[in-house]
Scaffold this motif. Structure first.
Motif, PDB file in Angstrom:
ATOM      1  N   SER A   1      -3.495   0.664  -3.372  1.00  0.00           N
ATOM      2  CA  SER A   1      -3.057  -0.679  -3.122  1.00  0.00           C
ATOM      3  C   SER A   1      -2.614  -1.363  -4.323  1.00  0.00           C
ATOM      4  CB  SER A   1      -3.959  -1.354  -2.269  1.00  0.00           C
ATOM      5  OG  SER A   1      -4.923  -1.857  -3.261  1.00  0.00           O
ATOM      6  N   LEU A   2      -1.557  -2.304  -4.322  1.00  0.00           N
ATOM      7  CA  LEU A   2      -1.365  -3.084  -5.368  1.00  0.00           C
ATOM      8  C   LEU A   2      -1.154  -4.443  -4.999  1.00  0.00           C
ATOM      9  CD1 LEU A   2       2.017  -1.325  -6.849  1.00  0.00           C
ATOM     10  CD2 LEU A   2      -0.378  -1.354  -7.739  1.00  0.00           C
ATOM     11  N   GLN A   3      -2.105  -5.458  -5.684  1.00  0.00           N
ATOM     12  CA  GLN A   3      -1.920  -6.943  -5.311  1.00  0.00           C
ATOM     13  C   GLN A   3      -1.283  -7.452  -6.454  1.00  0.00           C
ATOM     14  OE1 GLN A   3      -5.534  -9.781  -4.219  1.00  0.00           O
ATOM     15  NE2 GLN A   3      -5.154  -9.791  -6.534  1.00  0.00           N
TER      16      GLN A   3
ATOM     17  N   THR B   1       0.803  -1.239  -0.033  1.00  0.00           N
ATOM     18  CA  THR B   1      -0.010   0.133   0.001  1.00  0.00           C
ATOM     19  C   THR B   1       0.884   1.197  -0.154  1.00  0.00           C
ATOM     20  OG1 THR B   1      -0.301   0.383   2.329  1.00  0.00           O
ATOM     21  CG2 THR B   1      -1.731  -1.371   1.458  1.00  0.00           C
ATOM     22  N   PHE B   2       0.265   2.300  -0.526  1.00  0.00           N
ATOM     23  CA  PHE B   2       1.011   3.541  -0.750  1.00  0.00           C
ATOM     24  C   PHE B   2       0.357   4.585  -0.043  1.00  0.00           C
ATOM     25  CE2 PHE B   2       2.389   0.732  -4.084  1.00  0.00           C
ATOM     26  CZ  PHE B   2       3.455   0.990  -4.238  1.00  0.00           C
ATOM     27  N   ASP B   3       1.024   5.525   0.502  1.00  0.00           N
ATOM     28  CA  ASP B   3       0.437   6.935   1.007  1.00  0.00           C
ATOM     29  C   ASP B   3       0.653   7.878  -0.270  1.00  0.00           C
ATOM     30  OD1 ASP B   3      -0.486   5.947   3.386  1.00  0.00           O
ATOM     31  OD2 ASP B   3       1.828   6.580   4.208  1.00  0.00           O
TER      32      ASP B   3
ATOM     33  N   ILE C   1      -5.205  -2.800  -9.045  1.00  0.00           N
ATOM     34  CA  ILE C   1      -4.866  -1.456  -8.219  1.00  0.00           C
ATOM     35  C   ILE C   1      -6.136  -1.200  -7.548  1.00  0.00           C
ATOM     36  CG2 ILE C   1      -4.674   0.831  -8.871  1.00  0.00           C
ATOM     37  CD1 ILE C   1      -3.281   0.328 -11.287  1.00  0.00           C
ATOM     38  N   GLY C   2      -5.973  -0.791  -6.235  1.00  0.00           N
ATOM     39  CA  GLY C   2      -6.864  -0.383  -5.420  1.00  0.00           C
ATOM     40  C   GLY C   2      -6.892   1.038  -5.099  1.00  0.00           C
ATOM     41  N   LEU C   3      -8.120   1.624  -4.803  1.00  0.00           N
ATOM     42  CA  LEU C   3      -7.990   3.140  -4.521  1.00  0.00           C
ATOM     43  C   LEU C   3      -8.595   3.312  -2.943  1.00  0.00           C
ATOM     44  CD1 LEU C   3      -9.311   4.785  -7.562  1.00  0.00           C
ATOM     45  CD2 LEU C   3      -7.051   4.279  -7.071  1.00  0.00           C
ATOM     46  N   GLY C   4      -7.806   3.851  -2.175  1.00  0.00           N
ATOM     47  CA  GLY C   4      -8.308   4.008  -0.682  1.00  0.00           C
ATOM     48  C   GLY C   4      -9.182   5.329  -0.367  1.00  0.00           C
ATOM     49  N   PRO C   5      -9.768   5.396   0.582  1.00  0.00           N
ATOM     50  CA  PRO C   5     -10.828   6.417   0.971  1.00  0.00           C
ATOM     51  C   PRO C   5     -10.196   7.801   0.779  1.00  0.00           C
ATOM     52  CG  PRO C   5     -10.840   4.941   2.782  1.00  0.00           C
ATOM     53  CD  PRO C   5      -9.645   4.485   1.759  1.00  0.00           C
ATOM     54  N   ARG C   6      -9.060   8.125   0.813  1.00  0.00           N
ATOM     55  CA  ARG C   6      -8.447   9.459   0.931  1.00  0.00           C
ATOM     56  C   ARG C   6      -8.407   9.927  -0.783  1.00  0.00           C
ATOM     57  NH1 ARG C   6      -3.954  13.183   2.319  1.00  0.00           N
ATOM     58  NH2 ARG C   6      -2.515  11.380   1.821  1.00  0.00           N
ATOM     59  N   VAL C   7      -8.401   8.947  -1.336  1.00  0.00           N
ATOM     60  CA  VAL C   7      -8.275   9.333  -3.088  1.00  0.00           C
ATOM     61  C   VAL C   7      -9.683  10.141  -3.550  1.00  0.00           C
ATOM     62  CG1 VAL C   7      -8.666   8.427  -5.259  1.00  0.00           C
ATOM     63  CG2 VAL C   7      -6.776   7.521  -3.874  1.00  0.00           C
ATOM     64  N   PHE C   8     -10.650   9.992  -2.509  1.00  0.00           N
ATOM     65  CA  PHE C   8     -11.986  10.643  -2.751  1.00  0.00           C
ATOM     66  C   PHE C   8     -12.028  11.521  -1.588  1.00  0.00           C
ATOM     67  CE2 PHE C   8     -11.900   6.445  -4.757  1.00  0.00           C
ATOM     68  CZ  PHE C   8     -12.282   6.810  -5.929  1.00  0.00           C
ATOM     69  N   GLY C   9     -11.101  11.976  -0.919  1.00  0.00           N
ATOM     70  CA  GLY C   9     -11.392  13.139   0.154  1.00  0.00           C
ATOM     71  C   GLY C   9     -11.284  14.419  -0.262  1.00  0.00           C
ATOM     72  N   PRO C  10     -11.357  15.403   0.500  1.00  0.00           N
ATOM     73  CA  PRO C  10     -11.313  16.895   0.229  1.00  0.00           C
ATOM     74  C   PRO C  10     -10.244  17.269  -0.627  1.00  0.00           C
ATOM     75  CG  PRO C  10     -11.142  16.599   2.501  1.00  0.00           C
ATOM     76  CD  PRO C  10     -11.474  15.243   1.847  1.00  0.00           C
ATOM     77  N   GLU C  11      -9.039  16.796  -0.385  1.00  0.00           N
ATOM     78  CA  GLU C  11      -7.763  17.212  -1.086  1.00  0.00           C
ATOM     79  C   GLU C  11      -7.664  17.463  -2.453  1.00  0.00           C
ATOM     80  OE1 GLU C  11      -7.823  14.706   1.258  1.00  0.00           O
ATOM     81  OE2 GLU C  11      -6.185  15.012   2.810  1.00  0.00           O
ATOM     82  N   LEU C  12      -8.140  16.241  -3.175  1.00  0.00           N
ATOM     83  CA  LEU C  12      -7.830  16.094  -4.589  1.00  0.00           C
ATOM     84  C   LEU C  12      -8.992  16.499  -5.350  1.00  0.00           C
ATOM     85  CD1 LEU C  12      -6.148  12.519  -4.450  1.00  0.00           C
ATOM     86  CD2 LEU C  12      -4.893  14.530  -5.002  1.00  0.00           C
TER      87      LEU C  12
ATOM     88  N   ILE D   1      -4.914 -16.526  17.083  1.00  0.00           N
ATOM     89  CA  ILE D   1      -4.674 -15.295  16.143  1.00  0.00           C
ATOM     90  C   ILE D   1      -4.844 -13.930  16.387  1.00  0.00           C
ATOM     91  CG2 ILE D   1      -5.537 -16.753  14.225  1.00  0.00           C
ATOM     92  CD1 ILE D   1      -8.068 -15.316  13.807  1.00  0.00           C
ATOM     93  N   SER D   2      -4.305 -12.971  15.750  1.00  0.00           N
ATOM     94  CA  SER D   2      -4.412 -11.482  16.099  1.00  0.00           C
ATOM     95  C   SER D   2      -4.446 -10.831  14.677  1.00  0.00           C
ATOM     96  CB  SER D   2      -3.366 -11.295  16.797  1.00  0.00           C
ATOM     97  OG  SER D   2      -3.319  -9.739  17.141  1.00  0.00           O
ATOM     98  N   HIS D   3      -5.440  -9.767  14.541  1.00  0.00           N
ATOM     99  CA  HIS D   3      -5.501  -8.949  13.441  1.00  0.00           C
ATOM    100  C   HIS D   3      -4.556  -7.721  13.576  1.00  0.00           C
ATOM    101  CE1 HIS D   3      -9.196 -10.649  11.081  1.00  0.00           C
ATOM    102  NE2 HIS D   3      -8.918 -11.615  12.280  1.00  0.00           N
ATOM    103  N   VAL D   4      -3.310  -7.609  12.905  1.00  0.00           N
ATOM    104  CA  VAL D   4      -2.279  -6.511  13.199  1.00  0.00           C
ATOM    105  C   VAL D   4      -2.391  -5.732  12.057  1.00  0.00           C
ATOM    106  CG1 VAL D   4      -1.048  -8.126  14.804  1.00  0.00           C
ATOM    107  CG2 VAL D   4      -0.655  -8.178  12.061  1.00  0.00           C
ATOM    108  N   GLY D   5      -2.939  -5.846  10.715  1.00  0.00           N
ATOM    109  CA  GLY D   5      -2.890  -4.974   9.953  1.00  0.00           C
ATOM    110  C   GLY D   5      -4.300  -5.201   9.323  1.00  0.00           C
ATOM    111  N   SER D   6      -4.655  -3.786   8.446  1.00  0.00           N
ATOM    112  CA  SER D   6      -5.755  -3.610   8.066  1.00  0.00           C
ATOM    113  C   SER D   6      -5.982  -2.545   6.938  1.00  0.00           C
ATOM    114  CB  SER D   6      -7.034  -3.330   9.112  1.00  0.00           C
ATOM    115  OG  SER D   6      -8.447  -3.177   8.491  1.00  0.00           O
ATOM    116  N   ALA D   7      -6.634  -2.636   5.869  1.00  0.00           N
ATOM    117  CA  ALA D   7      -6.878  -1.628   5.113  1.00  0.00           C
ATOM    118  C   ALA D   7      -7.966  -1.827   3.943  1.00  0.00           C
ATOM    119  CB  ALA D   7      -5.498  -1.185   4.205  1.00  0.00           C
ATOM    120  N   LEU D   8      -8.635  -0.771   3.537  1.00  0.00           N
ATOM    121  CA  LEU D   8      -9.712  -0.905   2.644  1.00  0.00           C
ATOM    122  C   LEU D   8      -9.654  -0.262   1.237  1.00  0.00           C
ATOM    123  CD1 LEU D   8     -12.738  -2.005   1.976  1.00  0.00           C
ATOM    124  CD2 LEU D   8     -13.424  -0.004   2.996  1.00  0.00           C
TER     125      LEU D   8
END
Lengths: 415, 415
Positions: free
Chosen positions: B177-179, B74-76, B135-146, B389-396
């Motif tokens: 995101s890239l998978q 994933t990328f910021d 390719i995946g696009l996260g929530p901030r792509v659709f945020g106020p900045e862009l 088990i433990s969920h240590v990472g998460s993204a949408l």
């Protein structure tokens, strides 16, 4: 594409494999029986290829054609009682013999359901996948604590400090090593996991460090030369022929049972790949002394052309630079010194500053660790590649010969 | 066994592939064209299998039969200028289209040798290897900045906090995101590395977190159900049929160009495998509600037997326990809610206390992230598996549909 296990897969029977191995050893009349690498049941399906654990020659995993995946793990001894080490080596050997046949080390669902299973199950449907697991013994096995010093292999000791060392304790040393290689990463992981459990149960050893590798970075005879993560073919001039193994890899020192052993060097080499990727290709070619795309030595045309180290360009400068990697390590410039490289690429994700962290899990085998030191001392001092790489881990082990069926690796130590 | 590229390999021409895709889409009359997954040039040699990047349906890597290896990254965003994101998506798309054909993104040794090469070279000889990059696009792509908020997919937002969350910032979040998935790990790594370089060069995004996976832990139609690192078959009741994809995976909300998109959930799930391995097998079976070896539901005989959730044992207790994993997530108990799981096993070596660190890089696709939340909220609260088990990472992320040739992923955002 799917790792199924078709019913009609042609595989040799266990008996057939051993008969084949014996015939192979008998046929190699020019070499002592110990020098014959274990036989292999090659299959069109790599997931069904099976290597022999038991035999009268060296352990599998050295002369064995490099498989696609690997994991190395080293262990610290947690006992001063040689019998506990003996138990561990016997249990490891028995387990590896089963794992290399593609079988679980015990029922995944034991008949007594309230039992804890010996096998963890994740490789149950995957076949042998050309698995080899190679056991190494570190210097402290032959130290004063265990009473085995009288059996110390002639050349086993700690590696000397070397000019490129940037070693981190968490990737360095160990008293025992396992090198698991297979055509499938889950088969590799399963083997190491099961053997780690056995080590913990005996109480004789605890994990020290581990690294998983992907994409073999060394070729055996008949294999295409693969590429390391600097993008270059790695191992074009590697040892491939049986007489080269006899001259450079298999040891014939010490008591007869040690003949066919060898010394294993592990070096975790981090590569600054993001820096490397910003370098001009002609500089990259000069660093290696080869063309990146074809693998041909500079001044040559094909990968396997013999490098012309005397050739000069129009400006009088050598075509293959004085500090080029292939010039420094060439056996022509090192009194014929050669080592078998059997390395794997790795990635650890991102480093502390968010750059891609990757490198080479360098593994070499030689009949004298001084041969590695000689080459690495020269590289560490003068290699143009040093700008981009860092040796962060290191360990040395003696790899005993294979065990005959019914015995286990290192058994003569305890007789 | 060797990843060579034989000259006589039968592969379809690029033109042939696109004609095939068009024909396939036309044949699927009952479904909108968008819902047809990209076509594939299957080959007997998995290293020569090629998936389509361009098309009128969903992106490859969702309905695509799970390949053996994966890497997610994933990328910021590091820009507030939508044109820079546009440039990045266009360059990524062009590069992925080339990579999925098994070609380098530029000459490894450019004619002008003093150039810096675009391609890093390590996959040069390996073929397409069934590569897909999604390719995946996260929530901030659709945020106020862009200034792209008007295009926000109807269901895209941050995931809700969930009862099992033990999230670490270093494995959580991201704006893109890239998978990457392929039959060869070096092909996977090369793709991610090349695409990371492109991101850095545009200045639009920087790497946030990454995880490499090995051993697919999900099966597509016709594939053997693989095993996770708890040793159990994973995904026996996974989505496999086109009508199930239409009902549960592909979105038909928003403007027409968004139809065929889907939502990607990434969860890095650490497994305490050393603790798990000390558990009795009958308890492990009870935790999952299945037999470990065969995969059959408790009370059943074969893997694909329908679980009988009403069956009781002689003691009157349910055969499949109330807190068994398969009972909690069964669609029969969740108003028909289903998600496509497309996960991979991973190891990170050793954890801070020297235990084997491993787990599941959980990846799911669904037409509403609330479907994942619904199932995970139930599991996180009551699953017998939570002890291990433990969920240590998460993204949408929202995964837009594929681009037609000549265009790029997400192009309608900028029109």
């Amino acid at each position: 594409m799917t790792p199924t296990k078709p019913e009609n897969q042609v595989t040799l029977s266990r008996r057939g494999l051993f008969l084949g191995a014996a015939a192979g050893a008998a046929a190699g009349t020019a070499l002592p029986a110990r020098a014959a690498p274990p036989d292999v049941s090659a299959s069109a399906d790599p997931m069904q290829t099976r290597h022999l654990f038991y035999g009268s020659g060296p352990q599998a995993g050295v002369a064995t054609l490099p498989q696609k995946h690997a994991m190395v793990m080293t262990f610290d001894l947690t006992t001063q009682d040689a019998r506990e080490l003996q138990t561990l080596l016997a249990r490891w050997s028995a387990a590896i013999g089963v794992l290399m046949e593609g079988a679980p080390v015990g029922q995944v669902e034991p008949a007594r359901a309230s039992a804890v299973a010996l096998d963890t199950g994740e490789a149950l449907d995957l076949g042998p996948a050309a698995l080899s697991v190679t056991i190494g013994l570190g210097p402290r096995v032959f130290g004063p604590e265990l009473g085995l010093a009288g059996h110390r292999p002639a050349k086993l000791r700690d590696l000397a400090p070397l000019p490129s060392d940037n070693l981190r304790p968490e990737f360095t040393g160990g008293d025992l090593s396992l090198q698991a290689c297979a055509e499938d990463p889950q088969v590799v992981y399963h083997a190491v996991r099961v053997l780690t459990r056995i080590a913990k149960r005996t109480g004789a050893a605890t994990v020290r460090w581990t690294q998983m590798g992907f994409g073999r970075a060394s070729a055996g005879k008949g294999q295409v030369t693969p590429r390391n993560l600097l993008g270059f073919r790695d191992g074009t001039r590697n040892i491939r022929e049986p007489d080269e193994f006899d001259a450079h890899v298999w040891s014939r020192e010490g008591p007869a049972w040690q003949h066919g052993g060898t010394y294993q060097v592990l070096r975790k080499i981090e590569m600054g790949i993001e820096n490397w990727d910003t370098d001009r290709v002609d500089d990259q070619n000069a660093v290696f002394g080869r063309h990146k795309a074809s693998g041909a030595p500079l001044g040559g045309h094909h990968e396997f052309d013999t490098p012309d180290f005397t050739a000069q360009g129009a400006d009088g400068a050598p075509v293959i630079a004085e500090d080029a990697h292939i010039r420094l390590v060439a056996y022509e410039h090192n009194e014929g010194t050669r080592i078998l490289r059997r390395s794997y690429n790795y990635t650890s994700g991102l480093n502390a500053v968010g750059r891609l962290e990757a490198g080479l899990m360098f593994i070499s085998y030689q009949n004298d660790p001084a041969h590695f030191e000689k080459l690495q001392r020269k590289l560490g001092a003068g290699d143009a590649l040093n700008e981009y790489i860092s040796h962060v881990g290191s360990a040395l082990f003696w790899v005993p010969p294979a065990a005959p069926e019914g015995s286990y690796i290192g058994a003569p130590l305890f007789e």
